[in-house]
Design an enzyme around this catalytic site. Structure first.
Site, short mmCIF file in Angstrom:
data_model
loop_
_atom_site.label_atom_id
_atom_site.label_comp_id
_atom_site.label_asym_id
_atom_site.label_seq_id
_atom_site.Cartn_x
_atom_site.Cartn_y
_atom_site.Cartn_z
CB CYS A 34 32.41 -72.69 18.49
SG CYS A 34 31.64 -71.06 18.32
CE LYS A 62 36.60 -73.05 17.04
NZ LYS A 62 36.25 -71.70 17.57
CD GLU A 86 34.65 -71.70 21.40
OE1 GLU A 86 35.61 -71.83 20.63
OE2 GLU A 86 33.56 -71.20 21.06
#
Length: 294
Positions: A182, A144, A75
């Site tokens: 993540c 995300k 990321e």
């Protein structure tokens, strides 16, 4: 990258656990050769987007030199800092900008699928975006969904969340690859939705922030997602000073096929569809479910 080593040198020093993984795959599936080699690149991008672009290209080349055709970067590989709220608006670039252009070039050079994270400038703000690219261009762009509002951080103060309806699953290299980022890892339903959409491999680019017990959380959650959904998980984290490192590739039984410590490096391991099939035959937990994720 450190001043003392190149991506090639670091990668060569830190992928030895892949041999253990290869032996395990052979024992589990009784298959002579893997279908696909995957690489999780672990490094620490900084604030200089030009340096990051060059560094990411070098890491991709190093992973490809080891035979990897599914190459996962962390990321925020395009830009990262200890104060992203302040630096992200200036550093962000469009999806057709130079960072993604470089990823496409390197993917084409190695006949690979390359996956990595960037700060994407969009109308109305900045998104934390992971792209999957090959020689044809962008195959998927995942924004995300679960912003990191935890452990003292608040990504929602400066990031625009992605649409929860996204199902980023790419069919490439003979397999179906799902993408998450993540903090998504803390939400089991995020992985399960990808698996229900057909993913056999889940990739997790991350900048897993350092802190008490965070390494333990990271490796436990990666392993749990692999076991409960009987998939391979390729988890690529940033190395310190911001990330915990500990990138790893886990098979559907939860066995780490390749794993790193906190230094920069490349974890390489085989992804074999026969392992997924044999695991699901012995552990049919997906078929035995009585509930579905909406």
């Amino acid at each position: 990258m450190s001043e003392q080593s190149t991506p090639e040198q670091v990668g060569a020093a830190q992928v030895s656990t892949a041999q253990v993984g290869a032996a395990h795959v052979g024992a589990t599936a009784d298959v002579a050769a893997p279908v696909l080699l995957a690489a999780a690149v672990q490094w620490a991008p900084g604030e200089d987007v030009d340096a990051n672009r060059a560094g990411a290209a070098a890491w991709i080349d190093a992973a490809a030199a080891r035979g990897a055709r599914l190459i996962v970067l962390p990321e925020y590989s395009q830009h990262c800092s200890s104060d992203l709220a302040a630096t992200a608006p200036t550093a962000a670039e469009p999806i057709d900008g130079p960072f993604v252009g470089m990823l496409v070039e390197r993917a084409a050079a190695h006949d690979a699928l390359v996956i990595g994270g960037l700060l994407e400038r969009r109308d109305g703000g900045v998104s934390n975006t992971v792209v999957a690219v090959d020689a044809t261009g962008v195959r998927a762009a995942y924004r995300k969904v679960h912003l990191y509002d935890a452990f003292g951080s608040r990504e929602s103060d400066w990031l625009t969340p992605g649409d929860p309806a996204q199902l980023p699953v790419v069919e490439a290299l003979g397999t179906r690859i799902g993408i998450q980022t993540c903090y998504d890892l803390r939400f089991p339903e995020a992985t399960r939705r990808l698996v229900d959409a057909g993913a056999d491999v889940v990739v997790v680019p991350a900048e897993w922030v350092r802190g008490p017990q965070k390494e333990r959380h990271w490796t436990t959650l990666v392993t749990a997602r692999a076991i409960e959904s009987t998939v391979h998980v390729v988890a690529a984290d940033q190395s310190p000073p911001l990330g915990v490192g500990c990138s790893l590739i886990v098979d559907p039984m939860g066995v780490p096929l390749a794993a790193l410590g906190d230094g920069e490096g490349i974890a390489v391991a085989p992804i074999d569809a026969a392992v997924i099939s044999s695991t699901r035959a012995r552990n049919p937990s997906l078929a035995n479910r009585r509930y579905r994720v909406a």
